[in-house]
Design an enzyme around this catalytic site. Structure first.
Site: not given
Ligand code: NVA
Ligand code: CP
Length: 334
Positions: A140, A272
């Site tokens: 990301q 993200c």
């Molecule tokens: N910090 C979040 C990012 C998701 C893309 C998670 O780990 O759920």
């Molecule tokens: N930003 C990201 O990693 O999205 P997903 O959880 O949908 O893969």
């Protein structure tokens, strides 16, 4: 020959990171011309190769962008929800790594502890890529840097302010951002700051690149004059049980109109995704004129294709680190 892994942002040098971003821009510009099957072999480094995409957590962007990206590089993606495999019934990560290495040419994995990725990489004879762990989300961050660079023409000297949880996303932005020569400010509630050793590492990197890292507790102070404002969910995957308590603690760190007002007039707003409108970011800001969140999502595809191209272009012995010490030192890996 040792396989080249990408488990943490610092598994690329600054120069390699810049090269990946250059390749990502080139792949983005040429994506539709000519059609994938007519591309020169140099742009299909995965021709005749298969890549396993293992998911221990949900995903939309990562899953789709790696699936499509591997196919566009000429390879065959094999997407696996690990709950449906023997890994989900207790087969060891080491045995899984050994078996998959007999079938596929690379393993991309989304998991919980960073240590699981490190064990996978140690036991695999093919490259392993971190598709998000509790500790970091380096793919990301590559897409995010590509997004900032295409909007601003440079990265070095810019200030990125991250508001919210000192989580995997904060860690990757600290490391990838300082590798690119950026200043990365993180404003978190006390007790939710990024790991100290990650901040220290980011400052060590910054000493060589001109970047730097700073952890703060006042969101508006951190946002003042920022070139980029970034936020992420307050409760990451695996922390769903803490959602309510976190919603209270994180209120002052919402990315809202006040934060945008004190940042630079041309500030980029980033997330993200997935996002929760009116929790970590207001709908007006997420859907407003400064937001580049869907460019970030698109650039996952290009940045990851560029990364895979690098990992396959020049396998090296011993130049890649695993980041094992950093994730392991604290004992509890986020
Ligand atoms: N910090 C979040 C990012 C998701 C893309 C998670 O780990 O759920
Ligand atoms: N930003 C990201 O990693 O999205 P997903 O959880 O949908 O893969």
């Amino acid at each position: 020959m040792t396989a080249r892994h990408f488990l943490l942002d610092t598994d690329l040098t600054s120069a390699e990171q810049a090269a990946v971003l250059d390749t990502a821009d080139r792949l983005k510009a040429g994506r539709r011309t000519p059609g994938p099957a007519d591309r020169p072999l140099a742009d299909r480094p995965l021709a005749g190769r298969s890549v396993a995409l293992l998911f221990e957590k949900p995903s939309t962007r990562t899953r789709l962008s790696f699936d499509v990206g591997v196919a566009e590089l000429g390879g065959h993606p094999v997407v696996i929800d690990t709950a449906s495999t023997q890994l989900g019934r207790g087969e060891t990560i080491e045995d899984t790594a050994a078996v998959l290495s007999r079938y596929v040419d690379a393993i991309v994995m989304r998991t919980f502890a960073q240590e699981r990725l490190e064990r996978l990489a140690a036991a695999a004879s093919v490259p392993v890529v971190n598709a998000l762990s509790d500790h970091a989300h380096p793919c990301q961050a590559l897409a995010d840097l590509q997004t900032i660079r295409e909007r601003r023409g440079r990265l070095a000297g810019l200030t990125l302010t991250y508001l919210g949880d000192g989580n995997n996303m904060a860690h990757s932005l600290l490391l990838a951002g300082t590798l690119a020569g950026m200043r990365v400010h993180v404003a978190s509630p006390p007790g939710y700051e990024p790991f100290e050793q990650v901040v220290r590492h980011a400052n060590e990197i910054g000493a060589a690149t001109g970047g730097g890292a700073l952890v703060m507790h006042d969101a508006l102070e951190a946002a003042a004059g920022a070139d980029v404002l970034y936020t992420d969910v307050w409760a990451s995957m695996g922390q769903e049980g803490e959602s309510d308590s976190r919603s209270l603690v994180f209120q002052p760190y919402r990315l809202d109109e006040k934060a945008v007002e004190v940042a630079r007039p041309d500030v980029l707003v980033m997330h993200c995704l997935p996002a929760h409108r009116e929790l970590e970011i207001t709908a007006a800001v997420l859907d407003g004129p400064h937001s580049v969140v869907f460019d970030q999502a698109e650039n996952r595809l290009h940045a990851q294709k560029a990364l895979l191209s690098l990992l396959f272009a020049a396998p090296t012995t011993g130049s890649a680190t695993t980041g094992a010490g950093e994730a392991g030192e604290e004992g509890t890996v986020r």
